[in-house]
Write an enzyme that holds these catalytic residues in place. Structure first.
Site, PDB file in Angstrom:
ATOM      1  N   ASP A  75      -8.800  -5.924  -5.331  1.00  0.00           N
ATOM      2  CA  ASP A  75      -8.474  -4.710  -4.588  1.00  0.00           C
ATOM      3  C   ASP A  75      -8.901  -3.478  -5.382  1.00  0.00           C
ATOM      4  O   ASP A  75      -8.448  -3.294  -6.515  1.00  0.00           O
ATOM      5  CB  ASP A  75      -6.970  -4.685  -4.316  1.00  0.00           C
ATOM      6  CG  ASP A  75      -6.519  -3.435  -3.591  1.00  0.00           C
ATOM      7  OD1 ASP A  75      -7.376  -2.751  -3.000  1.00  0.00           O
ATOM      8  OD2 ASP A  75      -5.306  -3.155  -3.601  1.00  0.00           O
ATOM      9  N   SER A  79       0.846  -1.191   0.000  1.00  0.00           N
ATOM     10  CA  SER A  79       0.000   0.000   0.000  1.00  0.00           C
ATOM     11  C   SER A  79       0.884   1.245   0.000  1.00  0.00           C
ATOM     12  O   SER A  79       1.749   1.378  -0.864  1.00  0.00           O
ATOM     13  CB  SER A  79      -0.964  -0.040   1.186  1.00  0.00           C
ATOM     14  OG  SER A  79      -2.031   0.854   0.997  1.00  0.00           O
ATOM     15  N   HIS A 135      -6.117  -6.546  -1.255  1.00  0.00           N
ATOM     16  CA  HIS A 135      -5.018  -5.615  -0.996  1.00  0.00           C
ATOM     17  C   HIS A 135      -3.795  -6.333  -0.432  1.00  0.00           C
ATOM     18  O   HIS A 135      -3.842  -6.909   0.638  1.00  0.00           O
ATOM     19  CB  HIS A 135      -5.509  -4.548  -0.018  1.00  0.00           C
ATOM     20  CG  HIS A 135      -4.771  -3.256  -0.080  1.00  0.00           C
ATOM     21  ND1 HIS A 135      -4.616  -2.541  -1.240  1.00  0.00           N
ATOM     22  CD2 HIS A 135      -4.142  -2.529   0.885  1.00  0.00           C
ATOM     23  CE1 HIS A 135      -3.952  -1.433  -0.994  1.00  0.00           C
ATOM     24  NE2 HIS A 135      -3.639  -1.402   0.288  1.00  0.00           N
TER      25      HIS A 135
END
Length: 511
Positions: free
Chosen positions: A447, A204, A472
């Site tokens: 995601d 991320s 994710h």
């Protein structure tokens, strides 16, 4: 604040999931998501680890930043090391690599996690691909660095660290300089580390940092894995509505017609918020007596928050990211709401429990208490206004909300006295057309952030790995029996590429 602002849902997520990533329910402002599990206890059979601290400069770029005594301002950065495998590979590939590294006076490769917007323990205990697989296989030293202004790595006292001007030292550039200096320190102070290659990884926002780190400090790290790293800056080719439109597509892929049913349910919930709050309270089994219009709108936002978050955390097994979540929560939600075609509000009230009542132990809901433990004020909010601003609107099955940069700028000034520099990220880092080498960009197709990532190879050594049936940065987690075959293949491919690049580095650096 205005009702329009109350209803606006703009994503600024890594979270987290970030993430990850990352994430607190906030009805009075935009919701910026991160991935912060606040994990303090290691999972079973976790390798031995050591918590350490390093004195970092508060300001790496201004030599005039000093205390009253004239010394440079410093703070204690927390980092965690796992060294039990270092020099002891468990695979033939690792043994072969080790022989070459030993000839270079290196005990083994070093792997470095570019910490993001949460306490570093969140990532240490949720990075099984490295802690349980790659590092043991290759006999590596593993380092997890904590991002400044998060966890214990606070440059100023907790009571003032997010005040002005103290918060001004929070930026991606300062964080990367921290990481470069920490690596240099470790290599110089640890016997057997000075001549070793360093490979970075992150998920991320941490994945973004890994990409930036490799581009800006190629002499410090020789490669990186940037998992679920969104690069949808202002001026990129990514639509401000890509995130919520992709979230909608994830629900629709789970069951045809699901996104339309959810959209209808949300419309009915909003209508009941104005017309019949007692009925709404009854259907959702809310705690206490029916609330006010503001309470009903909070409930409405709470439902939307759960729907969006579960698409990022749509993992094939039950997890606990600050809140217990069932396996495949998107599929479960669609299956449950389909059982109530004549009362979609009731169906949504039952279905949202896949996110907010994963254990089945919640008897009545409280929208201020029954939320994930993702409190991240105010570091991530500041980064969203400065170093990593990404335009976000809302569309798809969610209530339409136009991206409004003027409103974003006003909010950043109100909250932090920060002037939004819309072009800074593109000027400083570029967008998805990354220039560099030896970076893996992995993205899970479930995601919602994948549409903001690098989805095709940019060169022979800027490699995109697209993973069906993955949410994710699922690939960074450890192997689990319920993992889809695509995720297993991606992890194998990632390890193979890392081994290849480490061997290339050895050939390039042999004297």
């Amino acid at each position: 604040k205005s009702e329009r602002k109350r209803m606006r849902r703009v994503e600024k997520v890594w979270l987290c999931i970030c993430l990850l990533s990352l994430l607190a329910l906030c009805v009075e402002a935009k919701i910026r998501r991160t991935f912060s599990t606040h994990t303090t206890e290691p999972p079973p059979n976790f390798p031995n680890y050591k918590t350490q601290y390093f004195d970092q400069f508060v300001d790496h770029f201004n030599y005039q930043t000093h205390n009253r005594q004239g010394n440079s301002l410093t703070y204690r950065q927390r980092y965690i090391t796992i060294s039990q495998y270092w020099g002891h590979p468990t695979t033939q590939e690792g043994i072969n690599l080790q022989k070459h590294l030993h000839a270079m006076n290196c005990s083994g490769p070093i792997f470095f996690y570019t910490g993001n917007e949460a306490p570093v323990t969140d990532y240490v205990f949720n990075s099984g691909l490295f802690t349980n697989t790659i590092v043991p296989h290759l006999g590596g030293l593993l380092i997890f660095a904590e991002h400044r202004y998060f966890g214990e790595s606070l440059p100023f006292p907790a009571k003032t660290v997010f005040d002005q001007p103290e918060i001004g030292y929070l930026s991606t550039d300062q964080a990367l300089a921290d990481y470069a200096r920490l690596i240099y320190h470790i290599k110089q102070s640890t016997p057997g580390a000075q001549n070793c290659p360093v490979f970075a990884f992150g998920g991320s926002y941490g994945g973004m940092l890994t990409s930036f780190f490799r581009v800006k400090y190629p002499h410090i790290i020789m490669g990186g894995l940037a998992a679920s790293a969104p690069l949808a800056f202002y001026g990129s080719d990514v639509s401000p509505y890509a995130f919520t439109e992709t979230s909608t597509a994830t629900f629709e892929a789970a069951r045809k017609g699901c996104s339309h049913q959810i959209q209808t349910a949300l419309s009915h919930i909003l209508s009941l918020s104005y017309s019949n709050i007692p009925l709404l309270w009854h259907k959702f089994q809310m705690c206490g007596s029916p609330g006010t219009l503001a309470d009903a709108l909070n409930l409405y936002e709470w439902v939307i928050s759960g729907l969006i978050d579960m698409t990022m955390l749509d993992y094939p097994y039950a997890t606990n990211y600050g809140i217990p979540i069932v396996a495949w929560p998107v599929n479960s939600t669609c299956n449950i709401i389909a059982q109530y075609p004549n009362d979609l509000v009731l169906g949504m009230a039952r279905a949202i429990g896949t996110f907010y009542n994963g254990t089945g132990g919640v008897k009545c809901y409280n929208t201020t208490k029954d939320v994930p433990d993702w409190g991240v004020c105010c570091g991530w909010d500041y980064l969203s206004c400065t170093s990593v601003y990404m335009p976000q609107g809302q569309n798809g099955m969610y209530p339409y909300e136009a991206w409004n940069m003027t409103e974003d700028a006003e909010e950043c000034r109100e909250s932090f006295g920060a002037n939004l520099r819309k072009d800074w990220e593109v000027e400083h880092w570029g967008t998805r057309d990354v220039k560099g080498s030896r970076i893996i960009f992995s993205n899970g197709m479930l995601d919602p952030w994948h549409t903001s990532g690098v989805l095709k190879n940019l060169s022979d050594s800027l490699i995109a790995i697209v993973i069906p049936e993955a949410a994710h940065h699922l690939d960074l987690r450890g192997d689990y029996p319920g993992d889809p075959v695509y995720v297993r293949r991606a992890r194998v491919q990632e390890e193979e590429i890392i081994i290849q690049w480490l061997n290339e580095w050895v050939r390039e650096n042999k004297k």
